[in-house]
Design a protein around this motif. Structure first.
Motif, short mmCIF file in Angstrom:
data_model
loop_
_atom_site.label_atom_id
_atom_site.label_comp_id
_atom_site.label_asym_id
_atom_site.label_seq_id
_atom_site.Cartn_x
_atom_site.Cartn_y
_atom_site.Cartn_z
N PHE A 70 0.84 -1.20 0.00
CA PHE A 70 0.00 0.00 0.00
C PHE A 70 0.88 1.26 0.00
O PHE A 70 0.67 2.19 -0.78
N VAL A 71 1.90 1.28 0.86
CA VAL A 71 2.81 2.43 0.92
C VAL A 71 3.58 2.56 -0.38
O VAL A 71 3.75 3.66 -0.92
N PHE A 72 4.04 1.43 -0.91
CA PHE A 72 4.80 1.45 -2.19
C PHE A 72 3.96 2.06 -3.31
O PHE A 72 4.43 2.91 -4.07
N LEU A 73 2.69 1.63 -3.40
CA LEU A 73 1.83 2.12 -4.48
C LEU A 73 1.55 3.61 -4.33
O LEU A 73 1.57 4.36 -5.33
N MET A 74 1.29 4.06 -3.10
CA MET A 74 1.03 5.48 -2.90
C MET A 74 2.25 6.34 -3.29
O MET A 74 2.13 7.37 -3.95
N GLU A 75 3.41 5.87 -2.91
CA GLU A 75 4.64 6.61 -3.22
C GLU A 75 4.90 6.60 -4.73
O GLU A 75 5.31 7.61 -5.32
N LEU A 76 4.63 5.46 -5.34
CA LEU A 76 4.84 5.34 -6.78
C LEU A 76 3.92 6.27 -7.56
O LEU A 76 4.33 6.94 -8.51
N LEU A 77 2.65 6.34 -7.13
CA LEU A 77 1.71 7.22 -7.81
C LEU A 77 2.09 8.69 -7.61
O LEU A 77 1.88 9.53 -8.50
N ALA A 78 2.66 9.00 -6.45
CA ALA A 78 3.14 10.37 -6.22
C ALA A 78 4.28 10.70 -7.19
O ALA A 78 4.32 11.77 -7.80
N HIS A 79 5.24 9.77 -7.34
CA HIS A 79 6.31 9.95 -8.31
C HIS A 79 5.75 10.12 -9.72
O HIS A 79 6.21 10.96 -10.50
N TYR A 80 4.76 9.30 -10.02
CA TYR A 80 4.14 9.32 -11.34
C TYR A 80 3.53 10.70 -11.62
O TYR A 80 3.71 11.28 -12.68
N ARG A 81 2.85 11.23 -10.60
CA ARG A 81 2.21 12.54 -10.78
C ARG A 81 3.25 13.66 -10.87
O ARG A 81 3.15 14.56 -11.69
N PHE A 82 4.27 13.62 -10.02
CA PHE A 82 5.30 14.66 -10.02
C PHE A 82 6.11 14.64 -11.31
O PHE A 82 6.58 15.66 -11.79
N LYS A 83 6.29 13.46 -11.87
CA LYS A 83 7.04 13.34 -13.12
C LYS A 83 6.30 14.03 -14.25
O LYS A 83 6.90 14.61 -15.17
N ALA A 84 4.97 13.95 -14.20
CA ALA A 84 4.16 14.53 -15.28
C ALA A 84 3.96 16.03 -15.11
O ALA A 84 3.55 16.71 -16.06
N GLN A 85 4.23 16.55 -13.90
CA GLN A 85 4.00 17.98 -13.66
C GLN A 85 5.29 18.65 -13.20
O GLN A 85 6.18 18.01 -12.65
N HIS A 86 5.35 19.95 -13.43
CA HIS A 86 6.51 20.71 -12.95
C HIS A 86 6.20 21.24 -11.56
O HIS A 86 5.33 22.07 -11.35
N ILE A 87 6.91 20.67 -10.56
CA ILE A 87 6.69 21.05 -9.16
C ILE A 87 8.02 21.48 -8.57
O ILE A 87 9.00 20.73 -8.62
N PRO A 88 8.09 22.71 -8.04
CA PRO A 88 9.35 23.18 -7.43
C PRO A 88 9.68 22.38 -6.17
O PRO A 88 8.79 21.91 -5.48
N ASN A 89 10.97 22.25 -5.88
CA ASN A 89 11.45 21.51 -4.71
C ASN A 89 10.85 20.09 -4.65
O ASN A 89 10.36 19.62 -3.63
N LYS A 90 10.93 19.44 -5.80
CA LYS A 90 10.28 18.12 -5.93
C LYS A 90 10.83 17.11 -4.91
O LYS A 90 10.07 16.36 -4.29
N GLU A 91 12.16 17.11 -4.74
CA GLU A 91 12.76 16.13 -3.83
C GLU A 91 12.30 16.35 -2.39
O GLU A 91 12.04 15.40 -1.65
N ARG A 92 12.22 17.63 -1.96
CA ARG A 92 11.78 17.91 -0.60
C ARG A 92 10.32 17.49 -0.39
O ARG A 92 9.96 16.91 0.62
N VAL A 93 9.47 17.78 -1.39
CA VAL A 93 8.07 17.39 -1.30
C VAL A 93 7.93 15.87 -1.24
O VAL A 93 7.14 15.31 -0.45
N LEU A 94 8.74 15.16 -2.05
CA LEU A 94 8.70 13.70 -2.03
C LEU A 94 9.13 13.14 -0.68
O LEU A 94 8.56 12.18 -0.16
#
Length: 456
Positions: A70-94
Motif C-alpha cells: 500500500f505504501v509502495f503504491l502510494m509513493e509510486l503514484l506520487a512519483h508518477y504525478r510529479f514526473k508529469a507535472q513541474h513542481i518546485p522543490n520536488k525532492e523535498r516534497v517527495l
C-alpha cells in the motif's frame, strides 16, 4: 507489457526486502515506462505483482507484503504525478510525502496489532472465512480448542479442514456438520458437545458488514451449563417436594388403615389356608409406604441438625451395615485408613442415609456385572484445607455420559424395580450441607462418587 511487469515485480520485491529504504530504488526507467500507461493500469499491474509474490509465502508474510505494498503504491503514484507535472522543490516534497506515508503505515500497523491482540485474547475461539471460503484468520484459543497450530489452518477451505489429518475424527465430523447447518442453511447458532462432554456455543456472523466473509466464534459454555443444570435440578427437587407434601399424607393414612384390617383378618385367612394372601398384601403395603417415605425424604432434609462427628466411625458403621449383603453378592468392601482426628460438621442421620444410598447403588452395579473379577467397593476420606472429601469407588458396570448427566434427576433410574429417588435425595442432603457431589464413571471400568463437605 511483459517486460514492464517484470520491472515492476523486481522493484516491488526490492521494496519488500529493504523496507522503507526500498523507495529510493525506484528506477527512473520504471517511472518513465509507467508514464506511457494510465493510473488504472498501474493499479492492475500492482495487483498482479503482489499476487505473484504472495502466492509462494506463508500467510503472515503475505499480510506483511500487502501492508507494505500500500505504501509502495502510494509513493509510486506520487512519483508518477510529479514526473508529469513541474513542481518546485520536488525532492523535498517527495521526502515529506514519504515521511507522512511512513507515519500513516506505522499508525495503521499499531491499530491493526491492537485489534489483532484483542481477537487473540478473547475468551472464545475465532476463525474467519473469506468470501471465497478459505480460512484467513484463526486466533490462539481456536487453535487450542482444535489441538493444532493455528498457522496450519490458515488457507484451508471447509473440505480441507474436514480432511486435515491434524484434527481428531470427531472434530472433522463436527466441521462437516457445522458446514451444512451454518454455511448452507445459514443457521446462526449451534450448540455442540465434544467426546469429553464439554459444551460449546458456535456462532456464525454473516452480512454486508463483513464484505462476504463469515466469522465463526466458538465459546466453551461448560461451566454455564453446569450452573443451568444445577438451577434446573433445584427446580425439579422443589417440584418433587411439592408433590410429596401434597400426596404423602393422603395416601399413608388409608394404607395404615388397610394394613391394620388385614392384620385383624389374618387369623381367618389362616383358617382358610390363605395366609399367603395376607402376607402378600402386607408386603405390598409396606413397599408402598417405603416409596412414600422416599418421597417425603426428597423434600424433607432442608434443615440438617449439624454436629461435629468423627468421619472414621461413621464410615465404619456404614461399612458394617452392608457387609452381609456384600458377601452374598461376591463383593468386598474395603475401608481405607482414615485419620482418627478427621471430623466434619453434618447431620449424622442424613449423611448416613446419603452414603447408604450410594453404596447400595454400587452393590447393585457390581451385582449386575458379568465379570470374573471379584467385586470391590473402596471407601475413603481425606481432609483438604477447609474440606472433607469422602470417596466411594466400585469396579461395577459403569455408566455412559448420558446416564451420568441424568443421575441425580428425580424418577430417573436404570433399575427395573427402582424409584429413581435415592440419588436425588443424596444430592439434596449434600447440597443442604453446603457441599457438592460429583460422579466419574466409564462403561466397564466402574464408578467413583466424590462427596465434598465443608468442615463447618
Amino acid at each position: 507489457m511483459s517486460e514492464l511487469r517484470k520491472q515492476y515485480l523486481r522493484a516491488l520485491t526490492q521494496y519488500f526486502e529493504y523496507g522503507s529504504s526500498g523507495s529510493h530504488h525506484l528506477g527512473t526507467s520504471l517511472l518513465e515506462a509507467l508514464q506511457t500507461i494510465e493510473p488504472e493500469e498501474i493499479i492492475l499491474l500492482h495487483e498482479q505483482s503482489i499476487h505473484t509474490i504472495t502466492a509462494s509465502v506463508d500467510p503472515e508474510e503475505a499480510l506483511r507484503c500487502y501492508r507494505l505494498s500500500f505504501v509502495f503504491l502510494m509513493e509510486l503514484l506520487a512519483h508518477y504525478r510529479f514526473k508529469a507535472q513541474h513542481i518546485p522543490n520536488k525532492e523535498r516534497v517527495l521526502e515529506e510525502l514519504r515521511s507522512t506515508l511512513a507515519k500513516t503505515h506505522s499508525s495503521f500497523q499499531a491499530v491493526a496489532s491492537k485489534y489483532e491482540n484483542v481477537l487473540q485474547h478473547m475468551d472464545c475461539g475465532i476463525v474467519l472465512f473469506n468470501s471465497e471460503g478459505f480460512v484467513s484468520f484463526v486466533n490462539v484459543l481456536m487453535g487450542r480448542f482444535l489441538g493444532v497450530p493455528r498457522k496450519s489452518l490458515v488457507g484451508l477451505d471447509v473440505p480441507g479442514l474436514a480432511s486435515y489429518t491434524g484434527l481428531s475424527r470427531p472434530f472433522r465430523k463436527l466441521v462437516i456438520k457445522l458446514h451444512r447447518e451454518m454455511f448452507l442453511y445459514r443457521l446462526r447458532f449451534q450448540e455442540v458437545i465434544d467426546e469429553n462432554g464439554r459444551h460449546y456455543l458456535v456462532t456464525a456472523t454473516y452480512g454486508e458488514e463483513l464484505d462476504g466473509d463469515i466469522l465463526i466464534s466458538v465459546k466453551d459454555v461448560t461451566e454455564f451449563k453446569k450452573i443451568e443444570q444445577s438451577a434446573y435440578q433445584n427446580d425439579k427437587l422443589a417440584m418433587l417436594g411439592k408433590i410429596a407434601a401434597a400426596i404423602a399424607h393422603e395416601i399413608r393414612n388409608p394404607l395404615t388403615s388397610i394394613r391394620g384390617f388385614i392384620q385383624l383378618l389374618r387369623p381367618h385367612l389362616v383358617q382358610l389356608g390363605k395366609e399367603e394372601y395376607a402376607k402378600i398384601v402386607i408386603d405390598e403395603i409396606d413397599r408402598a409406604n417405603e416409596i412414600i417415605y422416599e418421597f417425603l425424604n426428597s423434600s424433607k432434609p432442608s434443615t440438617p441438625d449439624k454436629q461435629d462427628i468423627h468421619v472414621a466411625p461413621l464410615l465404619k458403621e456404614v461399612k458394617l451395615l452392608f457387609e452381609s449383603e456384600a458377601i452374598l453378592k461376591g463383593c468386598d468392601i474395603e475401608l481405607a485408613e482414615i485419620d482418627p482426628a478427621l471430623t466434619v460438621c453434618v447431620d449424622t442421620k442424613q449423611m448416613k442415609q446419603a452414603l447408604l444410598n450410594i453404596i447400595q447403588n454400587a452393590l447393585d452395579a457390581i451385582g449386575g456385572t458379568v465379570c470374573q473379577e471379584r467385586g470391590m467397593i473402596r471407601i475413603s476420606a481425606t481432609g483438604q484445607a477447609s474440606q472433607v472429601i469422602i470417596s466411594v469407588q466400585d469396579n461395577g458396570s459403569g455408566m455412559d455420559f448420558h446416564t451420568q448427566s441424568k443421575l441425580f434427576d428425580p424418577f430417573f433410574t436404570t433399575k427395573l424395580d427402582g424409584t429413581g429417588l435415592g440419588l436425588a435425595v443424596c444430592y439434596r442432603i449434600i447440597k443442604n450441607h453446603g457441599g457438592h457431589i460429583q460422579v466419574d464413571s466409564d462403561i466397564g471400568l466402574g464408578t467413583r462418587f466424590k462427596i465434598t463437605l465443608p468442615l463447618c
